[in-house]
Design an enzyme around this catalytic site. Structure first.
Site, short mmCIF file in Angstrom:
data_model
loop_
_atom_site.label_atom_id
_atom_site.label_comp_id
_atom_site.label_asym_id
_atom_site.label_seq_id
_atom_site.Cartn_x
_atom_site.Cartn_y
_atom_site.Cartn_z
N CYS A 45 74.12 16.53 -14.99
CA CYS A 45 73.22 15.38 -15.13
C CYS A 45 72.57 15.30 -16.51
CB CYS A 45 72.17 15.39 -14.02
SG CYS A 45 71.29 16.95 -13.82
N ASP A 58 69.65 6.89 -13.00
CA ASP A 58 70.00 8.17 -12.37
C ASP A 58 71.45 8.57 -12.68
OD1 ASP A 58 70.34 10.36 -10.72
OD2 ASP A 58 69.21 9.47 -9.05
N HIS A 91 73.06 10.96 -11.43
CA HIS A 91 73.69 11.65 -10.29
C HIS A 91 74.59 10.72 -9.48
CE1 HIS A 91 69.94 13.89 -11.19
NE2 HIS A 91 70.70 14.95 -10.98
#
Length: 645
Positions: free
Chosen positions: A472, A596, A598
């Protein structure tokens, strides 16, 4: 004396008011706009003890300002007698305009003289109706437009003429000093050709301007009108139907309807392409073979070939007839650009000729393009080019920490389709600016501060690379580096995970075994990579828990307003990209705009936004829950803009 029947209209975001007394700005308007309309300002940057250096100013502004715009006045910052200061401003504007137009007298041209108070910034506008007039009338009211792009481009278009010229210059070997005068005469001969009755101008629409097939139109030099002043040209409305090609409106080559506001910009303007052709067989009564004339040189002669790559961009309204668009905009633009390049070539005529190329830019805060001629012999980071750009930033009132006038920032005038949210990298499509259009944060009375400029969205599993569970921070770093690329601070490719790891090994932060591993990295490692690959420095903020993050909102808002770069925020083994904050300073309520990394799905904006992978996260939601863990230590990496132009 005050005059209430007229008004000043300002269609630029701001006038470049400074506290420096005697600071002077040129007010820019257009003969196609209502009288006394100011569309932009250029700062006077060349002056001496007696005032502006008019030859230098006119030489630079002649290149910078597109045909279709002109100087309509001047503004002086000062606290002395306003009417006398306005008179000086009017006199300066008229001197400059005479040099720009090559005339000795301006007939019945209204000129604005503006006076700005250096303490309050208040501006008073005076009007001089003719050059012989001694009266200066105070003009009220002053209105400010709220959408300059719409004002300029709703009925405007661009004319583009690209003309390569190879100019042969023969000069005596025993008198090289004659080369300059011979070169100058050759330039004059080319200028005369532009108005030759046998020259042909081919006019066609660019493919992106219209979905309909519009046939090209040919106009001959004999059909053009070189006498009419631009201000006196009669503009034709949509109802005007004329079978004569020369009286066709420019609108004939433009998109028939513009339904959305995002189309109204220089980047998306209709472009009419004009080519210059020389018809040498016009007067031939019958077909004949080409003839070659031979003029023997009496003495030993040297041959010099000077290359010119003219690229003239002009602004026009769609109602102007083609013959006037060519004779009053394109041809004067070609002449001015050729003369500018001639002056840049003269000092190096017998050595290495500079490789000159015009580029067109539409920097922020200016609703119309400007043209700059760069010497490609010099790299963009060499001091001569840096100093040239710094001078342009000063004139246009642009910040000195953003590379807004590099070649990569120039307008793309090629014919191609455009996409608002896709960016191509090494054959793959990456989503760009996915936060645009998302729902609001829900913070009541908050002030929103966002990332400035474009970025690409990097997340897990992209490019067929499985980094789920550990990559990440790498992905956040890739998003940050893409921002620096898209803002043209760097041309470095966005690095892969392995290249990021290699950089950390190269600087001695990691052992060689780190390359190819699945080890996490954090804010400190990201700062090392940004420094090594881009020369970018970073600020790191540490907070002891997620509950303390709202205390940093004011500092984060200031970062987005002054630096504008994406932020990496990491806690434990999780990393996110922060794109903005919404903060109510009175109540302390805040929300964070999170991108994000992820996410593991397909690059579908709707799926990403609806799934919450890009959206606002409140410090505490309605159920009392926080997006950030209360027991985790967080690091925030704030990349700083390089101080460069």
């Amino acid at each position: 004396m005050e005059k209430n029947t007229r008004s000043i209209r300002i269609e630029c975001p701001k006038l470049l008011i400074t506290r420096n007394e005697s600071d002077l700005q040129w007010l820019i308007g257009s003969p196609f706009f209502p009288p006394l309309t100011i569309i932009s300002t250029f700062r006077c940057i060349h002056s001496n003890s007696s005032g502006p250096d008019f030859p230098k100013e006119s030489e630079e502004i002649r290149t910078l300002l597109l045909k279709g715009f002109d100087v309509i006045g001047a503004l002086i910052v000062g606290k002395s007698d306003p009417e006398k200061t306005a008179a000086r401003a009017v006199e300066a504007a008229r001197k400059l305009k005479k040099l720009l137009t090559g005339t000795t007298k301006l007939e019945n041209e209204e000129t604005i003289g503006a006076v700005a108070d250096p303490d309050t910034g208040d501006i008073r506008f005076f009007l001089s109706e003719t050059e012989s007039s001694t009266n200066f009338e105070l003009v009220n009211p002053v209105s400010y437009g709220d959408n300059p792009e719409k004002f300029v481009w709703e009925s405007g278009c661009l004319l583009l003429c690209q003309l390569p010229i190879k100019l042969p210059v023969c000069y005596p070997a025993n008198k090289p000093s004659d080369a300059e005068s011979i070169f100058s005469r050759a330039i004059e001969a080319v200028i005369a050709k532009f108005k030759d009755p046998n020259v042909v101008y081919l006019v066609k629409a660019s493919n992106r301007a219209s979905l309909d097939v519009v046939q090209p139109v040919i106009l001959r030099g004999s059909e053009l009108d070189f006498d009419a002043a631009v201000a006196n040209i009669e503009l034709l409305d949509e109802s005007a139907q004329n079978s004569e090609k020369k009286l066709l409106r420019c609108a004939h080559f433009c998109l028939k309807s513009k339904s959305t506001s995002q189309l109204l910009s220089a980047e998306n303007a209709d472009i009419i392409q004009i080519s210059v052709l020389l018809n040498r067989s016009e007067k031939s009564p019958k077909c004949s073979a080409p003839a070659v004339e031979y003029f023997p040189a009496m003495d030993e002669t040297r041959l010099l070939i000077v290359d010119f790559k003219l690229e003239v961009l002009c602004y026009a309204v769609q109602g102007i007839p083609l013959m006037h668009a060519i004779s009053k905009l394109i041809i004067p633009g070609l002449i001015d650009q050729l003369i500018s390049m001639k002056k840049m070539n003269l000092p190096y005529l017998l050595t290495q000729n500079p490789e000159l190329h015009p580029y067109h830019f539409c920097p922020p805060g200016i609703a119309h393009p400007v043209t700059v001629i760069y010497e490609l012999n010099y790299g963009e980071t060499e001091m001569k080019q840096v100093d040239a750009r710094r001078s342009l930033h000063l004139r246009l009132g642009l910040p000195f920490d953003r590379p807004l006038l590099r070649i990569a920032n120039s307008l793309d005038l090629s014919i191609k389709s455009r996409s608002s949210n896709l960016s191509t990298r090494k054959g793959s499509s990456l989503l760009k600016d996915v936060h645009i259009g998302i729902p609001g944060s829900g913070v009541s009375g908050g002030s929103v501060s966002l990332v400035q400029g474009s970025y690409e969205y990097y997340h897990y599993l992209q490019d067929g690379f499985d980094d789920s569970g550990w990559g990440c921070a790498y992905r956040s770093l890739q998003t940050i580096i893409s921002w620096f690329r898209l803002q043209h601070y760097s041309s470095v490719d966005v690095p892969s995970h392995r290249e990021i790891q290699q950089s950390l090994v190269d600087i001695g932060d990691k052992d060689p075994a780190f390359i190819g591993s699945r080890e996490w990295i954090g804010a400190i490692e990201l700062s090392f990579v940004l420094d090594k690959l881009l020369g970018v420095s970073c600020k790191v903020i540490n907070v002891r828990s997620g509950s303390e993050l709202p205390e940093k909102c004011r500092e984060l808002a200031l970062h987005f307003e002054t630096q504008g770069t994406p932020i990496m925020i990491g806690g434990g083994v999780l990393a996110y990209t922060l794109l903005g904050v919404d903060y109510n300073e009175a109540t302390g309520e805040c929300a964070f705009l999170i991108l994000d990394p992820h996410y593991t799905g397909s690059d579908d904006v709707k799926k990403i936004v609806n799934g919450g992978w890009c959206g606002w996260k409140k410090s505490v939601d309605s159920k009392g829950k926080s997006f950030f863990l209360q027991d985790k230590f967080y690091n925030l990496l704030l990349p700083q803009r390089p101080n460069m132009v």
